[in-house]
Design an enzyme around this catalytic site. Structure first.
Site, mmCIF file in Angstrom:
data_model
loop_
_atom_site.group_PDB
_atom_site.id
_atom_site.type_symbol
_atom_site.label_atom_id
_atom_site.label_comp_id
_atom_site.label_asym_id
_atom_site.label_seq_id
_atom_site.Cartn_x
_atom_site.Cartn_y
_atom_site.Cartn_z
ATOM 1 C CB CYS A 1 -66.252 -2.450 -85.635
ATOM 2 S SG CYS A 1 -67.852 -2.861 -85.545
ATOM 3 C CG HIS B 1 -71.511 -3.909 -86.640
ATOM 4 N ND1 HIS B 1 -70.788 -3.404 -87.558
ATOM 5 C CD2 HIS B 1 -72.859 -3.451 -86.784
ATOM 6 C CE1 HIS B 1 -71.505 -2.640 -88.576
ATOM 7 N NE2 HIS B 1 -72.654 -2.734 -88.234
ATOM 8 C CD GLU C 1 -66.312 -6.387 -85.222
ATOM 9 O OE1 GLU C 1 -65.717 -6.670 -86.150
ATOM 10 O OE2 GLU C 1 -67.619 -6.016 -85.478
ATOM 11 C CB SER D 1 -61.914 -7.339 -92.379
ATOM 12 O OG SER D 1 -61.173 -6.034 -92.228
ATOM 13 C CB CYS E 1 -67.566 -1.885 -90.519
ATOM 14 S SG CYS E 1 -68.172 -1.477 -89.122
#
Length: 151
Positions: A83, A53, A55, A78, A80
């Site tokens: 993250c 991901h 992040e 936003s 998950c």
């Protein structure tokens, strides 16, 4: 570096991922002096790594540090639960989010654990994700863990 400039940097990453055929989510880590300490975009499709991901890629690219507790994590979407957990593990005190209307993330967990959350509801981030979701519903469902309808 203000919030808009930080989001511009994360959005730049998201657009790179989109151009590569990936999921258009980008992230940057920013120091209190405005220096970008790490950057990344979602690489799940490009690498086949389900943990890649934006992040997480950003945190990996930031390398070993001792100043996590002073950084701001900026994400176009936003974060998950994975993250968000990584941000909490690194004691990152502030999370700047581009939008949370296409995916609500784990903002309650972040707040509960003391992270300061700012959601910009940036139309550029919203439109990019809406376009991706409209054009790639199966990839999006895969990314957020929705099983195929025939399961």
């Amino acid at each position: 570096m203000n919030d808009r400039e930080m989001m511009d940097a994360a959005l730049y990453e998201a657009r790179i991922g989109y151009a590569e055929g990936g999921i258009p989510i980008g992230a940057v880590l920013v120091t209190p002096t405005g220096e970008i300490a790490g950057r990344g975009h979602n690489l799940r499709m490009q690498t086949g790594d389900t943990t890649a991901h934006a992040e997480i890629v950003c945190l990996r690219n930031a390398g070993r540090r001792r100043d996590w507790h002073k950084l701001t994590l900026v994400s176009t979407l936003s974060p998950c639960i994975m993250c968000s957990g990584a941000a909490l593990l690194h004691c990152i005190p502030r999370i700047l989010i581009g939008e949370n209307c296409t995916f609500p993330g784990a903002e309650d967990l972040l707040r509960e654990k003391g992270a300061a959350i700012t959601v910009l509801e940036d139309n550029r981030c919203i439109e990019l994700m809406r376009r991706f979701i409209r054009d790639n519903p199966d990839l999006w469902d895969e990314d957020i863990g929705i099983p195929p309808s025939d399961s």
